[in-house]
Design an enzyme around this catalytic site. Structure first.
Site, PDB file in Angstrom:
ATOM      1  NE  ARG A  47      -2.749   0.502   3.502  1.00 51.08           N
ATOM      2  CZ  ARG A  47      -2.223   1.084   4.595  1.00 51.08           C
ATOM      3  NH1 ARG A  47      -1.881   2.355   4.574  1.00 51.08           N
ATOM      4  NH2 ARG A  47      -2.052   0.403   5.718  1.00 51.08           N
ATOM      5  CE1 TYR A  99     -17.626  10.413 -16.343  1.00 52.49           C
ATOM      6  CE2 TYR A  99     -16.301  10.705 -14.366  1.00 52.49           C
ATOM      7  CZ  TYR A  99     -17.133   9.928 -15.144  1.00 52.49           C
ATOM      8  OH  TYR A  99     -17.479   8.673 -14.724  1.00 52.49           O
ATOM      9  CG  ASP A 171      -9.982  14.860 -16.579  1.00 55.55           C
ATOM     10  OD1 ASP A 171      -9.249  14.207 -17.339  1.00 55.55           O
ATOM     11  OD2 ASP A 171     -11.018  14.395 -16.058  1.00 55.55           O
ATOM     12  CE  LYS A 196     -12.581   6.659 -18.848  1.00 51.92           C
ATOM     13  NZ  LYS A 196     -13.769   5.843 -18.752  1.00 51.92           N
TER      14      LYS A 196
HETATM   15  C1  PLP Z   1     -12.648  13.022 -18.647  1.00 57.86           C
HETATM   16  C2  PLP Z   1     -12.816  11.949 -17.615  1.00 57.86           C
HETATM   17  N1  PLP Z   1     -12.318  12.140 -16.387  1.00 57.86           N
HETATM   18  C3  PLP Z   1     -12.465  11.198 -15.417  1.00 57.86           C
HETATM   19  C4  PLP Z   1     -13.144  10.022 -15.649  1.00 57.86           C
HETATM   20  C5  PLP Z   1     -13.295   9.007 -14.533  1.00 57.86           C
HETATM   21  O1  PLP Z   1     -12.444   7.921 -14.716  1.00 57.86           O
HETATM   22  P1  PLP Z   1     -12.714   6.497 -14.008  1.00 57.86           P
HETATM   23  O2  PLP Z   1     -13.914   5.899 -14.657  1.00 57.86           O
HETATM   24  O3  PLP Z   1     -11.443   5.729 -14.222  1.00 57.86           O
HETATM   25  O4  PLP Z   1     -12.974   6.767 -12.564  1.00 57.86           O
HETATM   26  C6  PLP Z   1     -13.687   9.800 -16.916  1.00 57.86           C
HETATM   27  C7  PLP Z   1     -14.463   8.573 -17.183  1.00 57.86           C
HETATM   28  O5  PLP Z   1     -15.167   8.448 -18.158  1.00 57.86           O
HETATM   29  C8  PLP Z   1     -13.509  10.776 -17.930  1.00 57.86           C
HETATM   30  O6  PLP Z   1     -13.998  10.619 -19.168  1.00 57.86           O
END
Ligand code: PLP
Length: 373
Positions: A47, A99, A171, A196
């Site tokens: 961890r 998001y 992000d 992604k």
């Molecule tokens: C732009 C963006 N940020 C964050 C996330 C969240 O990622 P996670 O599903 O791995 O928690 C997503 C998920 O679709 C996303 O498209």
């Protein structure tokens, strides 16, 4: 060094114990303590740190041009950890089209803890400036945004954040370090849902925060990562590293195909609007040109005149699987309003498309047949 070279070499070394060229997966949760109380390679408990996680974190820091990175069990866990560094009464500014999971997290999970939040149209710099308060600690950007692909000016907003004593985090999941370099543009933190494009094969969840420099915020993030333990497993780190080796190749191909498909769809009589920053018709095209070296593999298309027609078009597609998520080798499509539910900002006829690695002519042919004459 070029990103193609970094993607192959950053965080990789031949295993000193065996000579293995591909790194082993270290599943051990615990590490032997020497007679003198030290640890041979500095690892104590998984961890806290693990060889696969350390390799991934080094690789991500190099890819984004950052000083240090911290990885998490999902993109959302990375976002959550950054918000957890704030104290009750702090104010954050988020894009009104971020998001939906990010907005939900800040509002529903951290609202009751005393987090103040403003949702702002980040394409309007005046609105960002007006939203600043004496207690603003974080401006969160998402560009291009999910699912409307709005583009905001990272450098200009980072300046607003810094003038007010706030941190600027981006992000960069959709931009990827291949096409967009938030830390070089002035941001303090680049965040990824490594689920992604970085993982790239729709088979591993993960998240990361990459810091331009080490300091108070990065130290608090690392402390929460260690104490809270929302970390990726060694196998997940290994899979993500494997994905990263081909990241530049995949992203360049997906971006080129998305551009061609978006241009084609924009001309189609059944298409109301295509949201893609590479199109000259896109409101954020000039800013995207300035801060991105390519426009990415994601676009949204408003097709059909209502929800039912739009869903029917998605159902007729043969090469695009109807599924959520993005950034994998296979093309995906989803009716975004259905996924986000009540309160969504996605128009009822909007389909979000993640372009995969299929030949672009096949994708164009498939979309054309699904739209009908
Ligand atoms: C732009 C963006 N940020 C964050 C996330 C969240 O990622 P996670 O599903 O791995 O928690 C997503 C998920 O679709 C996303 O498209």
């Amino acid at each position: 060094m070029h990103i193609e070279t970094l993607a192959v070499h950053a965080g990789h070394e031949v295993d000193p114990a065996t000579g293995a060229v591909t790194p082993p997966i270290n599943l051990s949760t615990t590490f032997q303590r020497e007679a003198d109380g030290s640890y041979r390679a500095g690892f104590l408990y998984s961890r806290y740190a693990n060889p696969n996680r350390v390799a991934l974190e080094r690789c991500l820091a190099e890819l984004e041009g950052g000083a240090i990175a911290a990885t998490f069990a999902s993109g959302s866990a990375a976002t959550m950890t950054l918000i957890q560094t704030l104290t009750a009464g702090a104010h954050v500014i988020l894009p009104d089209d971020a998001y939906f999971g990010t907005i939900k997290l800040a509002r529903d999970v951290f609202g009751p803890w005393g987090l103040e939040m403003s949702l702002v149209d980040m394409t309007d710099l005046g609105a960002v400036q007006r939203a600043m308060r004496p207690n603003t600690r974080l401006i969160w950007l998402e560009t291009p945004s999910n699912p409307l692909l709005r583009v905001c000016d990272i450098g200009a907003i980072a300046d607003i954040a810094h003038a007010g004593g706030a941190t600027c985090a981006v992000d960069n999941t959709w931009g990827t370090p291949v096409l967009q370099r938030p830390l070089e543009l002035g941001a303090d933190i680049s965040m990824h849902a490594t689920t992604k494009y970085l993982g790239g094969h729709s088979d591993v969840l993960g998240g990361a925060l990459i810091f331009k420099s080490e300091g108070d915020v990065s130290q608090r993030v690392l402390a929460i990562q260690l104490s809270g333990g929302a970390v990726p497993s060694p196998f997940e780190c290994w899979l993500t590293m494997r994905g990263i080796r081909t990241l530049p190749l995949r992203v360049h191909s997906q971006s080129a195909s998305a551009a061609k498909l978006a241009e084609c769809l924009e001309q189609h009589p059944r298409v109301e609007r295509v949201h893609y920053p590479g199109l000259t018709s896109h409101a954020g095209h000039a800013v995207a040109r300035k801060q991105m070296s390519g426009f990415g593999g994601m676009f949204s298309v408003q097709a059909g005149t209502n929800r039912e027609q739009s869903i029917a078009i998605a159902s007729r597609l043969k090469l695009f699987t109807q599924a959520t998520s993005l950034g994998g080798t296979e093309s995906l499509v989803e009716h975004r309003a259905s996924v986000e539910g009540p309160g969504t900002r996605a128009p009822e006829n909007l389909l979000r498309v993640s372009v995969g690695l299929e030949h672009v002519d096949d994708l164009i042919e498939d979309f054309t047949q699904a739209l009908g004459d």
